[in-house]
Write a protein that holds these residues in place. Sequence first.
Motif, PDB file in Angstrom:
ATOM      1  N   SER A 140      35.579  40.346  38.089  1.00 45.34           N
ATOM      2  CA  SER A 140      36.269  39.735  39.218  1.00 45.34           C
ATOM      3  C   SER A 140      36.173  38.218  39.106  1.00 45.34           C
ATOM      4  N   SER A 141      37.232  37.548  39.516  1.00 43.68           N
ATOM      5  CA  SER A 141      37.277  36.096  39.383  1.00 43.68           C
ATOM      6  C   SER A 141      36.301  35.424  40.332  1.00 43.68           C
ATOM      7  N   GLY A 142      35.842  34.280  39.908  1.00 43.86           N
ATOM      8  CA  GLY A 142      35.076  33.417  40.802  1.00 43.86           C
ATOM      9  C   GLY A 142      33.704  33.896  41.209  1.00 43.86           C
ATOM     10  N   TYR A 176      58.557  41.587  45.404  1.00 41.77           N
ATOM     11  CA  TYR A 176      57.822  42.794  45.804  1.00 41.77           C
ATOM     12  C   TYR A 176      56.338  42.501  45.889  1.00 41.77           C
ATOM     13  N   ASN A 177      55.736  42.982  46.943  1.00 44.21           N
ATOM     14  CA  ASN A 177      54.305  42.780  47.143  1.00 44.21           C
ATOM     15  C   ASN A 177      53.518  43.730  46.247  1.00 44.21           C
ATOM     16  N   SER A 178      52.532  43.190  45.566  1.00 46.12           N
ATOM     17  CA  SER A 178      51.708  43.990  44.660  1.00 46.12           C
ATOM     18  C   SER A 178      50.254  43.766  45.015  1.00 46.12           C
ATOM     19  N   TYR A 179      49.529  44.854  45.225  1.00 40.25           N
ATOM     20  CA  TYR A 179      48.131  44.721  45.644  1.00 40.25           C
ATOM     21  C   TYR A 179      47.202  45.385  44.632  1.00 40.25           C
ATOM     22  N   GLY A 180      46.085  44.756  44.422  1.00 43.38           N
ATOM     23  CA  GLY A 180      45.067  45.364  43.571  1.00 43.38           C
ATOM     24  C   GLY A 180      43.813  44.527  43.587  1.00 43.38           C
ATOM     25  N   LEU A 181      42.765  45.040  42.990  1.00 40.16           N
ATOM     26  CA  LEU A 181      41.521  44.286  42.853  1.00 40.16           C
ATOM     27  C   LEU A 181      40.863  44.715  41.550  1.00 40.16           C
ATOM     28  N   SER A 182      40.141  43.797  40.956  1.00 41.38           N
ATOM     29  CA  SER A 182      39.544  44.069  39.644  1.00 41.38           C
ATOM     30  C   SER A 182      38.752  45.366  39.641  1.00 41.38           C
ATOM     31  N   GLU A 183      37.971  45.559  40.701  1.00 42.23           N
ATOM     32  CA  GLU A 183      37.087  46.728  40.740  1.00 42.23           C
ATOM     33  C   GLU A 183      37.867  48.036  40.635  1.00 42.23           C
ATOM     34  N   VAL A 232      42.056  32.655  42.962  1.00 44.51           N
ATOM     35  CA  VAL A 232      40.664  32.829  42.526  1.00 44.51           C
ATOM     36  C   VAL A 232      39.786  33.154  43.738  1.00 44.51           C
ATOM     37  N   ASN A 233      38.957  34.175  43.582  1.00 43.25           N
ATOM     38  CA  ASN A 233      38.072  34.565  44.687  1.00 43.25           C
ATOM     39  C   ASN A 233      36.844  33.667  44.730  1.00 43.25           C
ATOM     40  N   VAL A 234      36.556  33.148  45.890  1.00 40.55           N
ATOM     41  CA  VAL A 234      35.403  32.262  46.024  1.00 40.55           C
ATOM     42  C   VAL A 234      34.681  32.567  47.329  1.00 40.55           C
ATOM     43  N   ARG A 245      37.002  45.136  51.695  1.00 33.14           N
ATOM     44  CA  ARG A 245      36.984  44.046  52.692  1.00 33.14           C
ATOM     45  C   ARG A 245      38.389  43.564  53.063  1.00 33.14           C
ATOM     46  N   ASP A 246      39.395  44.180  52.519  1.00 36.84           N
ATOM     47  CA  ASP A 246      40.766  43.786  52.861  1.00 36.84           C
ATOM     48  C   ASP A 246      41.228  44.541  54.101  1.00 36.84           C
ATOM     49  N   LEU A 247      41.843  43.796  55.024  1.00 38.35           N
ATOM     50  CA  LEU A 247      42.270  44.409  56.288  1.00 38.35           C
ATOM     51  C   LEU A 247      43.740  44.808  56.226  1.00 38.35           C
ATOM     52  N   GLY A 296      44.107  40.059  56.076  1.00 35.43           N
ATOM     53  CA  GLY A 296      42.997  39.118  55.927  1.00 35.43           C
ATOM     54  C   GLY A 296      41.829  39.884  55.352  1.00 35.43           C
ATOM     55  N   ARG A 297      40.644  39.291  55.464  1.00 33.20           N
ATOM     56  CA  ARG A 297      39.470  39.964  54.931  1.00 33.20           C
ATOM     57  C   ARG A 297      38.394  40.062  56.000  1.00 33.20           C
ATOM     58  N   SER A 298      37.540  41.062  55.866  1.00 33.56           N
ATOM     59  CA  SER A 298      36.487  41.225  56.860  1.00 33.56           C
ATOM     60  C   SER A 298      35.226  40.453  56.453  1.00 33.56           C
ATOM     61  N   GLY A 329      51.414  38.820  44.183  1.00 28.89           N
ATOM     62  CA  GLY A 329      50.165  39.386  44.714  1.00 28.89           C
ATOM     63  C   GLY A 329      49.001  38.522  44.325  1.00 28.89           C
ATOM     64  N   ALA A 330      47.816  39.112  44.408  1.00 26.00           N
ATOM     65  CA  ALA A 330      46.526  38.480  44.084  1.00 26.00           C
ATOM     66  C   ALA A 330      46.028  37.539  45.165  1.00 26.00           C
ATOM     67  N   GLU A 331      46.855  37.242  46.153  1.00 29.35           N
ATOM     68  CA  GLU A 331      46.402  36.372  47.243  1.00 29.35           C
ATOM     69  C   GLU A 331      47.197  36.718  48.500  1.00 29.35           C
ATOM     70  N   PRO A 332      46.610  36.442  49.663  1.00 29.56           N
ATOM     71  CA  PRO A 332      47.321  36.774  50.899  1.00 29.56           C
ATOM     72  C   PRO A 332      48.582  35.927  51.047  1.00 29.56           C
ATOM     73  N   HIS A 333      49.612  36.508  51.569  1.00 27.60           N
ATOM     74  CA  HIS A 333      50.840  35.753  51.835  1.00 27.60           C
ATOM     75  C   HIS A 333      51.601  36.474  52.934  1.00 27.60           C
TER      76      HIS A 333
HETATM   77  P1  AMP Z   1      40.515  40.196  42.115  1.00 25.68           P
HETATM   78  O1  AMP Z   1      39.408  41.192  42.102  1.00 25.68           O
HETATM   79  O2  AMP Z   1      40.129  38.870  41.573  1.00 25.68           O
HETATM   80  O3  AMP Z   1      41.718  40.775  41.478  1.00 25.68           O
HETATM   81  O4  AMP Z   1      40.881  39.914  43.654  1.00 25.68           O
HETATM   82  C1  AMP Z   1      41.212  40.966  44.490  1.00 25.68           C
HETATM   83  C2  AMP Z   1      41.472  40.482  45.898  1.00 25.68           C
HETATM   84  O5  AMP Z   1      42.661  39.676  45.941  1.00 25.68           O
HETATM   85  C3  AMP Z   1      41.745  41.616  46.843  1.00 25.68           C
HETATM   86  O6  AMP Z   1      40.557  42.230  47.311  1.00 25.68           O
HETATM   87  C4  AMP Z   1      42.528  40.909  47.950  1.00 25.68           C
HETATM   88  O7  AMP Z   1      41.647  40.241  48.842  1.00 25.68           O
HETATM   89  C5  AMP Z   1      43.344  39.879  47.185  1.00 25.68           C
HETATM   90  N1  AMP Z   1      44.704  40.400  46.941  1.00 25.68           N
HETATM   91  C6  AMP Z   1      45.170  41.028  45.848  1.00 25.68           C
HETATM   92  N2  AMP Z   1      46.483  41.351  45.996  1.00 25.68           N
HETATM   93  C7  AMP Z   1      46.850  40.933  47.234  1.00 25.68           C
HETATM   94  C8  AMP Z   1      48.068  40.996  47.999  1.00 25.68           C
HETATM   95  N3  AMP Z   1      49.171  41.532  47.523  1.00 25.68           N
HETATM   96  N4  AMP Z   1      48.046  40.481  49.248  1.00 25.68           N
HETATM   97  C9  AMP Z   1      46.928  39.918  49.757  1.00 25.68           C
HETATM   98  N5  AMP Z   1      45.758  39.831  49.087  1.00 25.68           N
HETATM   99  C10 AMP Z   1      45.709  40.327  47.845  1.00 25.68           C
END
Ligand code: AMP
Length: 442
Positions: free
Chosen positions: A98-100, A239-246, A343-345, A308-310, A332-334, A218-222
């Motif tokens: 995961s970044s940061g 198109y909105n794309s959601y994911g996380l490294s884990e 980048v996650n910080v 932690r994503d809401l 948002g995040r909890s 994706g990768a950040e809130p918008h």
């Molecule tokens: P990472 O593990 O570095 O890929 O970061 C993952 C985090 O980025 C997620 O837990 C979200 O908080 C945020 N994220 C990824 N995609 C989105 C999205 N489409 N909209 C809002 N936040 C996102």
Amino acid sequence: MTEQRTTIRYWNREVETLPRGELEALQLKRLKEQAAWALKTPFYQEQFKKAGITGPEDFKTLGDLRRLPFTEKTDLRDYYPYGFLAVPREEVVRLHASSGTTGKPTVIFLTADDLAASADITARSIVCTGAGREDVFQNMMTYGLFTGGLGLHYGAEKLGMMVIPISSGNTLKQFKMMKDFETTVVHATPSYLLHIHTRMEDCEVRPGDLKLKKAYIGAEPHSEDIRRKIEELYGIDAYNSYGLSEMNGPGLAFECIYKTGMHVWEDAYIAEIINPDTLEVLPDGEEGELVLTILSRRAMPLFRYRTRDLTRIIPGLCPCGRTHRRIARIKGRSDDMLIINGVNVFPSQIEEVIMRLPEVGNNYLIVVEKDGALDKLTVKTEVGPGMATDDTRVLYRLAQKIKDLLKASITLSPHVEFHEPGSLPVSQGKAERVQDRRKEPV
Ligand code: AMP
Ligand code: ZN
């Protein structure tokens, strides 16, 4: 923009439109298989024991998953490096992180089969937006430990798109490739797409020069407004794309051409929404924290992972015919994690670095704001006793040192501002260390 809605494309129509009963039966079957693997890891041996689960046969229904405690990001750090590994090390072909993160990052492992499964899921996500092998895919997400770049790369190749793995940065080259190779689909953070648009003229690009049709953001809130703005500026569908490294990165939830929330691929993941305070599981439609279980990863199982994503699960069916439920745009995040240019910080990571320096005083403030379309991070610190705020050479060197240290630990190089001791605001209760002024972006 409205996509031409006549043709709905599927990558794996049977799985994507599986009746709910069958989809849930498939989830249960995979949950049991995954549990058998998880028992090979030191972490889940303990977790299962705590829950009184002795083996896969104890998962009689999907509801039995709730017997297991949650897995947290801190668990990944505590069991670093290999406490979550469920296969011999020799079978791992890829590591991501995961970044940061500092010190102990949160790493994930994949076997060759895991990578293949992940490519299949991401190919599905891409096709779900109506794209196909005729498209040219310019991947502007950063390649590297972060899953943003490589995450969609293999899916795009698998479905036969021409992939341009350009990564982020170098605006001139981005536009040159887009023009010369008639890129039709890009993948980027929304802020990056907005940023490069402001440079179009400098790069001698006119909107008519591009063949762009779609962007995956994706990768950040918008917000919805940001999506609309990108669509209007480029004349495309975003198109909105959601994911996380884990969870293997982007592609785990994706919008289809109807853009009414992101389909979570439920044959590969189990999604729950919990109240982050009481931890109770909430019904569809109610907003809370997304908790995910991955069903298709042998190297590293994760059960009930707190993202932690809401968000909320959108009740009802999507007109595309897919039966996999949709999640709403992330609200948002909890926790206090900041996402700065993707980048996650955690603020604590910045604190750790600056407070170690004797030249830095007692108080500091982290400010995040918009600078054009991008995010700007400023670290304001008081100087330590005996330091003069008018000695520019000394301060310049100190600023450089802070920038270098932060670059090494969180991959971001902030602006640094120095203040006299005692001059930064002090709050009565819980210290307010972060001012996030991005609320209404652009
Ligand atoms: P990472 O593990 O570095 O890929 O970061 C993952 C985090 O980025 C997620 O837990 C979200 O908080 C945020 N994220 C990824 N995609 C989105 C999205 N489409 N909209 C809002 N936040 C996102
Ligand atoms: Zn749909």
